[in-house]
Scaffold this motif. Structure first.
Motif, PDB file in Angstrom:
ATOM      1  N   GLU A 129       0.632  -1.163   0.175  1.00 40.10           N
ATOM      2  CA  GLU A 129       0.001   0.059  -0.102  1.00 40.10           C
ATOM      3  C   GLU A 129       0.759   1.183   0.016  1.00 40.10           C
ATOM      4  O   GLU A 129       0.528   2.183  -0.600  1.00 40.10           O
ATOM      5  CB  GLU A 129      -0.946   0.091   1.194  1.00 40.10           C
ATOM      6  CG  GLU A 129      -2.268  -0.906   1.128  1.00 40.10           C
ATOM      7  CD  GLU A 129      -3.136  -0.936   2.034  1.00 40.10           C
ATOM      8  OE1 GLU A 129      -2.843  -0.589   3.318  1.00 40.10           O
ATOM      9  OE2 GLU A 129      -4.037  -0.957   1.843  1.00 40.10           O
ATOM     10  N   PRO A 178       4.262   2.047  -4.842  1.00 43.09           N
ATOM     11  CA  PRO A 178       3.086   1.759  -5.923  1.00 43.09           C
ATOM     12  C   PRO A 178       3.832   0.451  -6.758  1.00 43.09           C
ATOM     13  O   PRO A 178       4.984   0.088  -6.617  1.00 43.09           O
ATOM     14  CB  PRO A 178       3.545   2.933  -6.922  1.00 43.09           C
ATOM     15  CG  PRO A 178       4.332   3.976  -6.178  1.00 43.09           C
ATOM     16  CD  PRO A 178       4.688   3.380  -4.781  1.00 43.09           C
ATOM     17  N   PRO A 219      -2.611  -3.941  -6.971  1.00 38.87           N
ATOM     18  CA  PRO A 219      -3.686  -3.634  -8.154  1.00 38.87           C
ATOM     19  C   PRO A 219      -4.529  -2.493  -7.781  1.00 38.87           C
ATOM     20  O   PRO A 219      -5.159  -2.136  -6.493  1.00 38.87           O
ATOM     21  CB  PRO A 219      -4.624  -4.854  -8.122  1.00 38.87           C
ATOM     22  CG  PRO A 219      -3.959  -6.138  -7.462  1.00 38.87           C
ATOM     23  CD  PRO A 219      -3.049  -5.105  -6.292  1.00 38.87           C
ATOM     24  N   LEU A 220      -4.866  -1.661  -8.807  1.00 39.47           N
ATOM     25  CA  LEU A 220      -5.416  -0.429  -8.857  1.00 39.47           C
ATOM     26  C   LEU A 220      -7.125  -0.601  -9.074  1.00 39.47           C
ATOM     27  O   LEU A 220      -7.804  -0.254  -8.655  1.00 39.47           O
ATOM     28  CB  LEU A 220      -5.143   0.550  -9.997  1.00 39.47           C
ATOM     29  CG  LEU A 220      -3.763   1.109  -9.702  1.00 39.47           C
ATOM     30  CD1 LEU A 220      -3.382   1.993 -11.002  1.00 39.47           C
ATOM     31  CD2 LEU A 220      -3.435   1.893  -8.600  1.00 39.47           C
ATOM     32  N   ASP A 221      -7.554  -1.816  -9.744  1.00 41.34           N
ATOM     33  CA  ASP A 221      -8.629  -2.397 -10.071  1.00 41.34           C
ATOM     34  C   ASP A 221      -9.237  -2.985  -8.798  1.00 41.34           C
ATOM     35  O   ASP A 221      -8.567  -3.798  -8.089  1.00 41.34           O
ATOM     36  CB  ASP A 221      -8.725  -3.446 -11.115  1.00 41.34           C
ATOM     37  CG  ASP A 221      -9.931  -4.099 -11.495  1.00 41.34           C
ATOM     38  OD1 ASP A 221     -10.914  -3.617 -12.049  1.00 41.34           O
ATOM     39  OD2 ASP A 221     -10.363  -5.097 -10.968  1.00 41.34           O
ATOM     40  N   ARG A 275      -7.903  -5.996  -6.471  1.00 39.17           N
ATOM     41  CA  ARG A 275      -7.286  -5.680  -5.068  1.00 39.17           C
ATOM     42  C   ARG A 275      -7.895  -6.658  -4.103  1.00 39.17           C
ATOM     43  O   ARG A 275      -7.139  -7.069  -3.256  1.00 39.17           O
ATOM     44  CB  ARG A 275      -7.634  -4.100  -4.701  1.00 39.17           C
ATOM     45  CG  ARG A 275      -7.446  -3.795  -3.390  1.00 39.17           C
ATOM     46  CD  ARG A 275      -7.546  -2.222  -3.250  1.00 39.17           C
ATOM     47  NE  ARG A 275      -7.361  -2.008  -1.881  1.00 39.17           N
ATOM     48  CZ  ARG A 275      -6.019  -1.503  -1.417  1.00 39.17           C
ATOM     49  NH1 ARG A 275      -5.191  -1.506  -2.180  1.00 39.17           N
ATOM     50  NH2 ARG A 275      -5.941  -1.170  -0.278  1.00 39.17           N
ATOM     51  N   SER A 308      -2.790  -8.413 -12.850  1.00 37.76           N
ATOM     52  CA  SER A 308      -1.766  -7.641 -12.176  1.00 37.76           C
ATOM     53  C   SER A 308      -0.916  -8.615 -11.304  1.00 37.76           C
ATOM     54  O   SER A 308      -1.567  -8.965 -10.223  1.00 37.76           O
ATOM     55  CB  SER A 308      -2.391  -6.510 -11.328  1.00 37.76           C
ATOM     56  OG  SER A 308      -3.154  -5.668 -12.278  1.00 37.76           O
ATOM     57  N   SER A 325       1.140  -8.849  -8.011  1.00 35.94           N
ATOM     58  CA  SER A 325       0.777  -8.183  -6.806  1.00 35.94           C
ATOM     59  C   SER A 325       1.617  -8.844  -5.584  1.00 35.94           C
ATOM     60  O   SER A 325       2.235  -9.818  -5.719  1.00 35.94           O
ATOM     61  CB  SER A 325      -0.784  -8.402  -6.549  1.00 35.94           C
ATOM     62  OG  SER A 325      -1.149  -9.459  -6.125  1.00 35.94           O
TER      63      SER A 325
END
Length: 140
Positions: free
Chosen positions: A15, A18, A22-24, A28, A91, A93
């Motif tokens: 968190e 960056p 994931p941004l989605d 996430r 993504s 992660s």
């Protein structure tokens, strides 16, 4: 801020910096699920399987129980990774990082990656990432 426990530490770092979260919104949540899948499943079960396999007093019932569970959990990852390239989805992660540590040495728990081709391919993709290569070289 002092943070303890591997899952909490990596979640905090993901968190804060960056690229690992994931941004989605759906991805996430998937990242969170598979991070805690490792914390509550992969880590403890692989660890117990390995410990009982190496203990001087062998306990066949325990070895069978934990190897069976390690393989069941790996099959869950196999099903997920047959559908998507990364545990969160599209993504890479924190979830991949959390699970990679145990899956890069599956024999410790008696798991054979030849039985899990999607997991094997995922391990190979992660192991080829430049930052992972550098990190693994640092601990070698």
């Amino acid at each position: 801020l002092s943070v303890f426990e591997s899952g909490a530490i990596l979640w905090y770092l993901a968190e804060k910096y960056p690229g690992l979260m994931p941004l989605d919104a759906t991805e996430r949540i998937r990242a969170m699920e598979y991070t805690f899948f490792q914390v509550g499943g992969i880590g403890p079960m692989f660890g117990q399987a390995g410990w009982f396999m190496r203990h001087s007093e062998r306990v066949p019932l325990a070895i069978d129980r934990y190897q069976t569970e390690a393989n069941r959990l790996t099959a869950v990852l196999e099903a997920r990774l047959q559908a998507v390239p990364w545990l969160a989805g599209r993504s890479y992660s924190v979830a991949d990082i959390m699970n990679f540590g145990w899956l890069r040495a599956p024999q410790y728990a008696g798991v054979q990656l030849d039985d899990y081709p999607a997991v094997r391919a995922w391990v190979e993709r992660i192991a080829a990432r430049p930052a992972v290569v550098r990190g693994l070289q640092a601990i070698a």
